[in-house]
Design a protein around this motif. Structure first.
Motif, PDB file in Angstrom:
ATOM      1  N   LEU A 119       5.659  -0.212   3.025  1.00  0.00           N
ATOM      2  CA  LEU A 119       6.975  -0.516   3.580  1.00  0.00           C
ATOM      3  C   LEU A 119       6.982  -1.831   4.353  1.00  0.00           C
ATOM      4  O   LEU A 119       7.816  -2.708   4.064  1.00  0.00           O
ATOM      5  N   PRO A 120       6.100  -2.043   5.332  1.00  0.00           N
ATOM      6  CA  PRO A 120       6.141  -3.328   6.040  1.00  0.00           C
ATOM      7  C   PRO A 120       5.806  -4.514   5.144  1.00  0.00           C
ATOM      8  O   PRO A 120       6.394  -5.595   5.300  1.00  0.00           O
ATOM      9  N   GLU A 121       4.885  -4.336   4.187  1.00  0.00           N
ATOM     10  CA  GLU A 121       4.530  -5.462   3.321  1.00  0.00           C
ATOM     11  C   GLU A 121       5.678  -5.809   2.382  1.00  0.00           C
ATOM     12  O   GLU A 121       5.995  -6.990   2.172  1.00  0.00           O
ATOM     13  N   ALA A 122       6.329  -4.793   1.804  1.00  0.00           N
ATOM     14  CA  ALA A 122       7.446  -5.057   0.900  1.00  0.00           C
ATOM     15  C   ALA A 122       8.628  -5.651   1.663  1.00  0.00           C
ATOM     16  O   ALA A 122       9.321  -6.556   1.163  1.00  0.00           O
ATOM     17  N   THR A 123       8.852  -5.161   2.889  1.00  0.00           N
ATOM     18  CA  THR A 123       9.945  -5.702   3.699  1.00  0.00           C
ATOM     19  C   THR A 123       9.692  -7.158   4.057  1.00  0.00           C
ATOM     20  O   THR A 123      10.603  -8.003   3.990  1.00  0.00           O
ATOM     21  N   THR A 127      12.031 -10.436   3.061  1.00  0.00           N
ATOM     22  CA  THR A 127      12.744 -11.118   4.140  1.00  0.00           C
ATOM     23  C   THR A 127      12.102 -12.438   4.544  1.00  0.00           C
ATOM     24  O   THR A 127      12.531 -13.054   5.533  1.00  0.00           O
ATOM     25  N   GLY A 128      11.101 -12.871   3.804  1.00  0.00           N
ATOM     26  CA  GLY A 128      10.450 -14.140   4.142  1.00  0.00           C
ATOM     27  C   GLY A 128       9.455 -14.034   5.267  1.00  0.00           C
ATOM     28  O   GLY A 128       9.135 -15.044   5.919  1.00  0.00           O
ATOM     29  N   GLY A 129       8.954 -12.848   5.514  1.00  0.00           N
ATOM     30  CA  GLY A 129       7.965 -12.650   6.563  1.00  0.00           C
ATOM     31  C   GLY A 129       6.583 -13.104   6.128  1.00  0.00           C
ATOM     32  O   GLY A 129       6.414 -13.725   5.069  1.00  0.00           O
ATOM     33  N   PRO A 130       5.565 -12.766   6.930  1.00  0.00           N
ATOM     34  CA  PRO A 130       4.200 -13.206   6.614  1.00  0.00           C
ATOM     35  C   PRO A 130       3.743 -12.707   5.252  1.00  0.00           C
ATOM     36  O   PRO A 130       4.064 -11.593   4.834  1.00  0.00           O
ATOM     37  N   TRP A 131       2.982 -13.538   4.563  1.00  0.00           N
ATOM     38  CA  TRP A 131       2.372 -13.169   3.290  1.00  0.00           C
ATOM     39  C   TRP A 131       1.044 -12.512   3.596  1.00  0.00           C
ATOM     40  O   TRP A 131       0.096 -13.173   4.004  1.00  0.00           O
ATOM     41  N   GLN A 132       0.984 -11.197   3.426  1.00  0.00           N
ATOM     42  CA  GLN A 132      -0.154 -10.357   3.813  1.00  0.00           C
ATOM     43  C   GLN A 132      -0.298 -10.303   5.326  1.00  0.00           C
ATOM     44  O   GLN A 132      -0.614 -11.299   5.976  1.00  0.00           O
ATOM     45  N   GLN A 133      -0.035  -9.132   5.867  1.00  0.00           N
ATOM     46  CA  GLN A 133      -0.170  -8.964   7.309  1.00  0.00           C
ATOM     47  C   GLN A 133      -0.966  -7.734   7.703  1.00  0.00           C
ATOM     48  O   GLN A 133      -1.232  -7.530   8.885  1.00  0.00           O
ATOM     49  N   THR A 134      -1.334  -6.902   6.713  1.00  0.00           N
ATOM     50  CA  THR A 134      -2.074  -5.689   7.020  1.00  0.00           C
ATOM     51  C   THR A 134      -3.316  -5.595   6.142  1.00  0.00           C
ATOM     52  O   THR A 134      -3.428  -6.287   5.127  1.00  0.00           O
ATOM     53  N   VAL A 135      -4.223  -4.736   6.548  1.00  0.00           N
ATOM     54  CA  VAL A 135      -5.409  -4.412   5.745  1.00  0.00           C
ATOM     55  C   VAL A 135      -5.320  -2.933   5.394  1.00  0.00           C
ATOM     56  O   VAL A 135      -5.262  -2.083   6.290  1.00  0.00           O
ATOM     57  N   GLY A 136      -5.271  -2.621   4.108  1.00  0.00           N
ATOM     58  CA  GLY A 136      -5.068  -1.249   3.667  1.00  0.00           C
ATOM     59  C   GLY A 136      -6.273  -0.365   3.917  1.00  0.00           C
ATOM     60  O   GLY A 136      -7.412  -0.825   4.028  1.00  0.00           O
ATOM     61  N   ALA A 137      -6.001   0.925   3.994  1.00  0.00           N
ATOM     62  CA  ALA A 137      -7.060   1.928   4.131  1.00  0.00           C
ATOM     63  C   ALA A 137      -7.477   2.397   2.746  1.00  0.00           C
ATOM     64  O   ALA A 137      -6.637   2.671   1.892  1.00  0.00           O
ATOM     65  N   ASP A 138      -8.772   2.497   2.523  1.00  0.00           N
ATOM     66  CA  ASP A 138      -9.281   3.027   1.252  1.00  0.00           C
ATOM     67  C   ASP A 138      -9.129   4.542   1.220  1.00  0.00           C
ATOM     68  O   ASP A 138      -9.256   5.220   2.243  1.00  0.00           O
ATOM     69  N   LEU A 139      -8.864   5.063   0.032  1.00  0.00           N
ATOM     70  CA  LEU A 139      -8.850   6.511  -0.162  1.00  0.00           C
ATOM     71  C   LEU A 139     -10.164   6.997  -0.774  1.00  0.00           C
ATOM     72  O   LEU A 139     -10.642   8.083  -0.441  1.00  0.00           O
ATOM     73  N   HIS A 140     -10.722   6.224  -1.681  1.00  0.00           N
ATOM     74  CA  HIS A 140     -11.982   6.610  -2.320  1.00  0.00           C
ATOM     75  C   HIS A 140     -13.061   6.830  -1.253  1.00  0.00           C
ATOM     76  O   HIS A 140     -13.284   5.994  -0.385  1.00  0.00           O
ATOM     77  N   GLY A 141     -13.695   7.992  -1.332  1.00  0.00           N
ATOM     78  CA  GLY A 141     -14.757   8.301  -0.396  1.00  0.00           C
ATOM     79  C   GLY A 141     -14.292   8.883   0.924  1.00  0.00           C
ATOM     80  O   GLY A 141     -15.112   9.287   1.746  1.00  0.00           O
TER      81      GLY A 141
END
Length: 314
Positions: A119-123, A127-141
């Motif tokens: 949601l925040p990345e797509a928003t 809207t012209g916000g930062p290109w990449q602002q978060t680091v995702g959490a892995d599910l594997h493992g």
């Protein structure tokens, strides 16, 4: 020709999904927030079709609807209908089939949406916000903790396995053998599951035993990096305790599709907390499910009119 009201038809699709020609049918797109408004709108109807538990039918509603003869609920379980009061007032209550797959799919949409901050990345992208602002959490493992391993929970478990997650499960009657059949390990107890899991997903039926199952103490057992997913029933979790845990960052986030009051009131904290991914009770809202609901609702009506009611709850 008997009069039929279809309630809470939010998308205005019910009358186009089945043949209602044996009754005089009208649908209501807006939700009746008060019982007086409901009674005023449908007092002349002999038949009502209710969408899941969106509109409650307590005893005083049946007493105020003397014309009502048949109430059809989508699905075969509806805790918001007083079945004893329906019987006392001579109202037949019937249900329809319902698929569990849509809720499984939405559960994973919420898990993935939170893990990858969709949601925040797509928003930001829109809207012209930062290109990449978060680091995702892995599910594997990581560990997926499931409260309940029935029709829905077992299928959520299968997807978790496909993602390479360690799946653990708990409910009061769950056995080690049943857990193993679903590719899961049986947690020693609820506390152990909460402490070990990176994602906790609820798939329990609401009952006296599960109401308030997760309170402040239980939420504090979760990892600060963990996510809680609830596509089951809001009352299984203490809503004030959950809001506090999210507000204070004691858990990383929550994916919510169910609420104590629906529609969720404007200004409610779950609408604005940045670590909540909230959807408006969409778990069962799909083309196939709606097709089943309204086609079988009409079958219930036809059978009732022919004097041989089917799929009766009363």
């Amino acid at each position: 020709m008997l009069r039929c009201a279809v309630l809470d038809d939010y998308q205005d699709v019910a009358l186009g999904l089945a043949d209602w020609s044996r009754v005089s049918a009208r649908s209501y797109r807006d939700h009746f927030t008060g019982l007086d408004d409901l009674v005023t709108a449908v007092h002349d109807c002999e038949i009502i079709v209710a969408m899941r538990e969106r509109t409650p039918f307590p005893a005083d509603v049946f007493a105020r609807l003397p014309n009502l003869r048949l109430l059809v609920t989508t699905g075969m379980r509806n805790a918001s209908i007083d079945l004893a009061a329906a019987r006392d007032n001579g109202v037949t209550v019937c249900g329809t089939g319902a698929g569990s797959t849509p809720t499984v799919e939405l559960t994973w949409a919420l898990i993935l949406g939170l893990a990858r901050h969709l949601l925040p990345e797509a928003t930001a992208l829109r809207t012209g916000g930062p290109w990449q602002q978060t680091v995702g959490a892995d599910l594997h493992g990581r560990t997926l903790g499931l409260l309940g391993l029935g029709r829905i929970g077992s299928r959520v478990a299968a997807v978790g396995q496909a993602f390479g997650m360690d799946v653990v499960a708990w409910s009061r009657n769950l056995t080690k053998e049943r857990a193993a059949e679903c590719g899961a390990r049986l947690a020693p107890d609820l506390d152990a599951l909460l402490a070990a899991s990176d994602v906790v997903s609820l798939h329990l039926v609401l009952s006296d035993r599960t109401r308030g199952l997760l309170g402040a103490r239980e939420l504090d057992l979760m990892k600060p990096t963990a996510h809680l997913i609830n596509t089951s029933r809001a009352a299984i979790v203490d809503q004030d305790a959950l809001a506090a845990a999210l507000r204070e960052g004691r858990i990383a986030g929550a994916g919510l599709d169910v609420y104590d009051v629906e529609p969720l009131p404007e200004g409610h904290e779950f609408r604005t907390l940045p670590n909540v991914l909230a959807t408006p009770h969409l778990g069962y809202v799909t083309e196939l499910n709606y097709g089943t609901y309204f086609r079988e609702a009409v079958e219930d009506i036809d059978a009732f009119l022919d004097g041989t009611p089917i799929r009766q709850l009363t």
